[in-house]
Motif scaffolding. Structure first.
Motif, PDB file in Angstrom:
ATOM      1  N   ARG A 176      37.947  22.724  40.609  1.00  8.97           N
ATOM      2  CA  ARG A 176      39.121  24.033  40.833  1.00  8.97           C
ATOM      3  C   ARG A 176      40.342  23.281  39.550  1.00  8.97           C
ATOM      4  O   ARG A 176      40.984  23.219  40.358  1.00  8.97           O
ATOM      5  CB  ARG A 176      39.683  24.611  41.818  1.00  8.97           C
ATOM      6  CG  ARG A 176      40.916  26.116  42.077  1.00  8.97           C
ATOM      7  CD  ARG A 176      40.911  26.523  43.582  1.00  8.97           C
ATOM      8  NE  ARG A 176      39.589  27.495  44.144  1.00  8.97           N
ATOM      9  CZ  ARG A 176      40.442  27.569  45.495  1.00  8.97           C
ATOM     10  NH1 ARG A 176      40.739  26.946  46.031  1.00  8.97           N
ATOM     11  NH2 ARG A 176      39.228  28.548  45.922  1.00  8.97           N
ATOM     12  N   ALA A 182      46.593  32.999  46.198  1.00  6.79           N
ATOM     13  CA  ALA A 182      45.846  33.381  47.032  1.00  6.79           C
ATOM     14  C   ALA A 182      44.635  33.413  47.047  1.00  6.79           C
ATOM     15  O   ALA A 182      42.668  33.638  46.858  1.00  6.79           O
ATOM     16  CB  ALA A 182      45.843  34.790  47.176  1.00  6.79           C
ATOM     17  N   VAL A 230      35.506  40.710  37.228  1.00 10.08           N
ATOM     18  CA  VAL A 230      36.420  41.790  36.300  1.00 10.08           C
ATOM     19  C   VAL A 230      38.099  41.173  37.210  1.00 10.08           C
ATOM     20  O   VAL A 230      38.279  41.234  38.583  1.00 10.08           O
ATOM     21  CB  VAL A 230      35.947  43.446  36.826  1.00 10.08           C
ATOM     22  CG1 VAL A 230      37.280  43.981  36.610  1.00 10.08           C
ATOM     23  CG2 VAL A 230      34.476  43.257  36.346  1.00 10.08           C
ATOM     24  N   HIS A 236      44.779  35.519  35.527  1.00  8.39           N
ATOM     25  CA  HIS A 236      44.261  34.886  36.556  1.00  8.39           C
ATOM     26  C   HIS A 236      42.171  35.201  35.906  1.00  8.39           C
ATOM     27  O   HIS A 236      41.682  34.422  36.165  1.00  8.39           O
ATOM     28  CB  HIS A 236      43.961  36.002  37.590  1.00  8.39           C
ATOM     29  CG  HIS A 236      45.261  35.594  38.609  1.00  8.39           C
ATOM     30  ND1 HIS A 236      46.057  34.664  38.636  1.00  8.39           N
ATOM     31  CD2 HIS A 236      45.907  37.049  38.741  1.00  8.39           C
ATOM     32  CE1 HIS A 236      46.870  35.153  39.486  1.00  8.39           C
ATOM     33  NE2 HIS A 236      47.157  36.038  39.743  1.00  8.39           N
TER      34      HIS A 236
HETATM   35  C1  LIG Z   1      43.153  37.686  46.562  1.00 10.23           C
HETATM   36  S1  LIG Z   1      42.888  37.316  45.227  1.00 10.23           S
HETATM   37  C2  LIG Z   1      41.902  37.112  44.763  1.00 10.23           C
HETATM   38  C3  LIG Z   1      40.979  35.189  45.200  1.00 10.23           C
HETATM   39  C4  LIG Z   1      39.690  35.458  44.438  1.00 10.23           C
HETATM   40  N1  LIG Z   1      38.834  35.376  45.524  1.00 10.23           N
HETATM   41  C5  LIG Z   1      40.453  33.261  44.345  1.00 10.23           C
HETATM   42  O1  LIG Z   1      39.465  32.731  45.295  1.00 10.23           O
HETATM   43  O2  LIG Z   1      40.787  33.468  42.807  1.00 10.23           O
HETATM   44  C6  LIG Z   1      42.758  39.225  44.639  1.00 10.23           C
HETATM   45  C7  LIG Z   1      43.315  39.492  42.664  1.00 10.23           C
HETATM   46  O3  LIG Z   1      42.800  40.576  43.120  1.00 10.23           O
HETATM   47  C8  LIG Z   1      43.366  41.236  41.716  1.00 10.23           C
HETATM   48  N2  LIG Z   1      43.767  42.494  41.715  1.00 10.23           N
HETATM   49  C9  LIG Z   1      44.647  43.747  41.959  1.00 10.23           C
HETATM   50  N3  LIG Z   1      44.285  44.998  41.522  1.00 10.23           N
HETATM   51  C10 LIG Z   1      42.750  44.889  41.292  1.00 10.23           C
HETATM   52  C11 LIG Z   1      42.175  45.643  40.624  1.00 10.23           C
HETATM   53  N4  LIG Z   1      42.679  46.930  40.489  1.00 10.23           N
HETATM   54  N5  LIG Z   1      41.446  44.626  39.724  1.00 10.23           N
HETATM   55  C12 LIG Z   1      41.216  44.179  39.810  1.00 10.23           C
HETATM   56  N6  LIG Z   1      41.597  42.989  39.827  1.00 10.23           N
HETATM   57  C13 LIG Z   1      42.539  43.212  40.800  1.00 10.23           C
HETATM   58  C14 LIG Z   1      44.283  40.543  41.992  1.00 10.23           C
HETATM   59  O4  LIG Z   1      45.433  39.775  40.402  1.00 10.23           O
HETATM   60  C15 LIG Z   1      44.519  38.782  42.293  1.00 10.23           C
HETATM   61  O5  LIG Z   1      43.620  38.379  41.491  1.00 10.23           O
END
Ligand SMILES: C[S@@+](CC[C@H](N)C(=O)[O-])C[C@H]1O[C@@H](n2cnc3c(N)ncnc32)[C@H](O)[C@@H]1O
Length: 354
Positions: A176, A182, A230, A236
């Motif tokens: 990482r 998050a 995605v 990110h």
């Molecule tokens: C809780 S985080 C995921 C963290 C990830 N599991 C990691 O370990 O790094 C949720 C992610 O969903 C993305 N997100 C929110 N709405 C979205 C959408 N409509 N399409 C794609 N990504 C989206 C946010 O930008 C965020 O990076």
């Protein structure tokens, strides 16, 4: 050899399965459900067993268990813990001239001693045993000690031994290099892949991938799977690519800067076997209504790209909203379980496209 392993609370049975698959001659002896701990034994070549334990993807730490005894909750418990540590042979694992530290943990209520008192009691017992048995006194060094001794009282059971997995929790993977604010614990990502029923060869998608933890864990686990990520946020998405490169799986993880609400445009209908994802939590978004809206728009999109019989494992703090949206998209609830994620108890919900 016996080991105490810690893990994400709520995933103890998953750790037990991984231990039994991966560690030679292993037998799980005890599981403390919801508390993230289990004890197992292993037999065979010591170095091989240690290597196998350090390769486990679901644990947070592992301790070579050398002392186990019943102790009281009152002050007398410290004397009993001292005796058990003194007789355990822990001191013989500290090489001549090396320093050590004891990390104390107390689980449960009503103890009339603190974890710091427990640690210093065990430290004293180890020093005394070394002096009397080996003729030298190991020095305590709290920062960067050569050897770390773990000592805990879990209700009335005292356990102590040598921390073999290092002080950095195993869920903090070395790959990482981009830290999503998050990020999901990699150990939970692994657990979610198993709960989704993912197998080598499956096409796997994380449609809100953040820094790519789920996708990278999938790529490390399954050599011949196609894996898609995605992510709506461009930074990110770039971070997920960096992490995949650092884990040396970038050739098998395809990262799209795109929207989880229109997956069909990106990947095509009926193209994915497993969706495993950690969408934003309402609490962190600041407005649970936003999350409901996101679920309502994301679920039809997920249902469109999933093949018949395909599954989606989603971790959520808004389970009812997720299930409502799933029903509207004809995804049926297969299983659900509570796990701890940071300060929250949340659900991993597994849905199936029938
Ligand atoms: C809780 S985080 C995921 C963290 C990830 N599991 C990691 O370990 O790094 C949720 C992610 O969903 C993305 N997100 C929110 N709405 C979205 C959408 N409509 N399409 C794609 N990504 C989206 C946010 O930008 C965020 O990076």
């Amino acid at each position: 050899m016996r080991f105490l392993a810690t893990c994400n609370p709520g995933t103890e049975d998953i750790v037990a399965s991984e231990v039994s698959w991966e560690v030679s001659g292993s037998r799980v002896e005890w599981i403390r459900e919801g508390a993230g701990r289990l004890v197992f034994s292993a037999s065979g070549d010591e170095r091989l067993v240690l290597e196998q334990i350090l390769g486990l993807r679901s644990i947070h730490s592992a301790v070579l268990l050398l002392a186990e005894a019943e102790v009281s909750r009152g002050r007398g418990g410290l004397r009993e813990a001292w005796r058990a540590a003194y007789e355990s042979g822990i001191h013989s694992y500290i090489p001549y001239g090396a320093s050590f530290a004891v990390r104390g943990v107390r689980i449960g209520e009503g103890h009339s001693y603190t974890s710091i008192e427990l640690a210093s009691t065990v430290g004293d017992a180890v020093q005394r045993a070394a002096e009397e048995g080996l003729g030298w006194r190991p020095q305590v060094r709290l920062n960067s000690p050569d050897v770390v001794v773990h000592a805990e009282v879990d209700d009335t059971t005292f356990r102590a031994g040598i921390l073999v997995s290092g002080e950095r929790s195993r869920h903090r993977r070395r790959y990482r290099v981009y830290d999503h604010p998050a990020a999901l614990k990699a150990s939970l990502a692994y657990s979610m892949l198993l709960l989704a029923g993912a197998r080598d060869g499956d096409t796997i998608l994380d449609p809100m991938c953040g820094g790519g933890t789920v996708a990278i864990e999938a790529a490390l686990l399954f050599e011949s799977s196609r894996i898609y990520c995605v992510e709506l946020n461009r930074r990110h998405a770039a971070g997920a690519r960096l992490n995949a490169e650092s884990a040396r799986v970038s050739s098998r993880v395809e990262v799209y800067w795109g929207d989880a609400r229109s997956l069909e445009d990106l990947l095509g209908k009926d193209s994915v076997d497993r969706i495993v994802s950690n969408p934003p939590y309402g609490i962190r978004l600041g407005d649970p209504v936003d999350v409901r809206q996101l679920y309502r728009e994301f679920m039809p999109s997920a249902a469109a790209v999933l093949r018949r019989g395909g599954t989606a494992a989603i971790i959520t703090a808004e389970t009812e909203a997720l299930l409502d949206a799933a029903r509207q998209s004809r995804l049926r609830l297969k299983t659900s379980r509570r796990v701890r994620h940071g300060d929250l108890w949340v659900d991993i919900v597994v849905l199936e496209k029938s």
